[in-house]
Motif scaffolding. Structure first.
Motif, short mmCIF file in Angstrom:
data_model
loop_
_atom_site.label_atom_id
_atom_site.label_comp_id
_atom_site.label_asym_id
_atom_site.label_seq_id
_atom_site.Cartn_x
_atom_site.Cartn_y
_atom_site.Cartn_z
N ARG A 12 0.84 -1.20 0.00
CA ARG A 12 0.00 0.00 0.00
C ARG A 12 0.87 1.24 0.00
O ARG A 12 2.07 1.16 0.28
CB ARG A 12 -0.89 0.02 1.25
N ASP A 57 -4.13 0.61 -5.28
CA ASP A 57 -3.08 1.29 -4.49
C ASP A 57 -1.78 0.47 -4.44
O ASP A 57 -1.18 0.31 -3.38
CB ASP A 57 -3.61 1.54 -3.06
N ASP A 75 -6.79 -1.85 -1.20
CA ASP A 75 -7.57 -1.50 -2.38
C ASP A 75 -6.66 -1.80 -3.57
O ASP A 75 -5.51 -1.36 -3.60
CB ASP A 75 -7.88 0.01 -2.28
N TRP A 76 -7.15 -2.57 -4.55
CA TRP A 76 -6.27 -3.03 -5.64
C TRP A 76 -5.68 -1.87 -6.46
O TRP A 76 -4.73 -2.06 -7.20
CB TRP A 76 -6.99 -4.05 -6.54
#
Ligand code: ZN
Length: 311
Positions: free
Chosen positions: A177, A192, A189-190
């Motif tokens: 991340r 990031d 969250d994909w």
């Protein structure tokens, strides 16, 4: 006469006589500078190009194996058959090793079930007779932790490098991340993805330490692809460009054929194995690195083929 003047004179002489120099990478990692008469048609380069590749390896990506029904264009269960077919391609070409560019498995609601998917696909991978390297994809660590995934495939680290026959290979992990925390078990969250700061420093030192032609593997993209790129892709590209040895970066994540040439480095996005129905939609490739730095991608079915002459 100082060395700059001599260099300039040599350059003029080469231009006048139609001579040009070319780097040739040797198996021990050293670099030879060849000169030849390119206009004569029977240059010494021809002989070099006829030589067998310095290295050849197999690529697969985005298998998303899961024992669950097809969703849209993703045929999760068919990955087993597609991988078995890819094995027949690999058996014919005898690659030195295989790299999976991430998203080997897809999510299950339970950790145990997902570990079951992982051991099922690893069983098929084990029938392919060569060493394997795994790049972490966001789906690999959606339900699992990094260590659960790495244990499942029998790999110690998520980023590292190795040499084979005079070529340097780098496996990167962009599953971090923006705050530096590793992706794992629904904590991200994909959109990031980042190559961690520690890893960027490691990469810079690793590249400075080699003169070999270098190939880089990553799941999230390092070229310019919006949310599909690592957020710090430009910083990573700077390190790759500064090394002067990186020929190509192979990446997954977008599930489609795409190619960008940025400052002399080829960024090639490979087709996902999970997309489309067996067998016409299968995708895998064999990549060869030639002694003069040419890279050849021989794509199977949906995977595009390329040949990039040394720059
Ligand atoms: Zn994917």
């Amino acid at each position: 006469m100082n060395s700059t003047k001599i260099g300039k004179l040599n350059q003029q002489r080469r231009a006048h006589y139609g001579l040009r120099s070319r780097r040739v990478f040797m198996q021990d990692g050293s670099v030879l500078l060849l000169s030849g008469i390119t206009t004569a048609g029977s240059s010494s380069f021809g002989a070099i190009l006829d030589q067998k590749p310095l290295s050849n390896f197999a690529l697969i990506t985005d298998l998303h194996y899961a024992d669950k029904p097809t969703a849209g264009s993703r045929h999760y269960r068919e990955t087993l058959r597609k991988l078995a077919e890819a094995k027949t391609v690999f058996d014919r070409n005898a690659p030195e090793f295989l790299v999976c560019l991430g998203d080997l498995i897809d999510a299950a609601s339970e950790v145990e079930t997902e570990l079951g998917y992982l051991s099922r696909i690893v069983k098929v991978l084990n029938t392919i007779d060569c060493p394997k390297h795994f790049v972490l994809g966001n789906h690999c660590v959606d339900t699992l932790t990094k260590s659960e995934f790495l244990n499942g495939v029998g790999q110690d680290k998520s980023f590292y490098s190795f040499n084979r026959n005079g070529v340097h290979f780098v496996i990167l992990d962009a599953c971090f991340r923006s705050d530096g925390k590793p992706y794992q078990r629904k904590n991200f969250d994909w959109t990031d993805p980042n190559v961690s700061e520690e890893q960027v420093q490691w990469l810079e030192a690793d590249l400075a330490d080699t003169k070999r032609p270098t190939i880089v593997f990553t799941h999230q993209r390092l070229d310019d692809a919006g949310v599909y790129s690592a957020k710090n892709a430009a910083i990573v590209r700077n390190k790759l460009e500064a090394s002067n040895n990186v020929l190509a970066v192979f990446q997954g994540h977008s599930h489609k054929n795409e190619h960008q040439l940025i400052k002399g480095i080829h960024y090639c996005t490979m087709v996902a194995m999970v997309e489309g129905s067996y067998e016409q939609s299968n995708a895998c490739s064999i990549v060869s690195v030639l002694p003069d730095g040419t890279v050849k991608v021989a794509g199977h079915r949906k995977q595009a083929s390329y040949q990039w002459p040394a720059t």
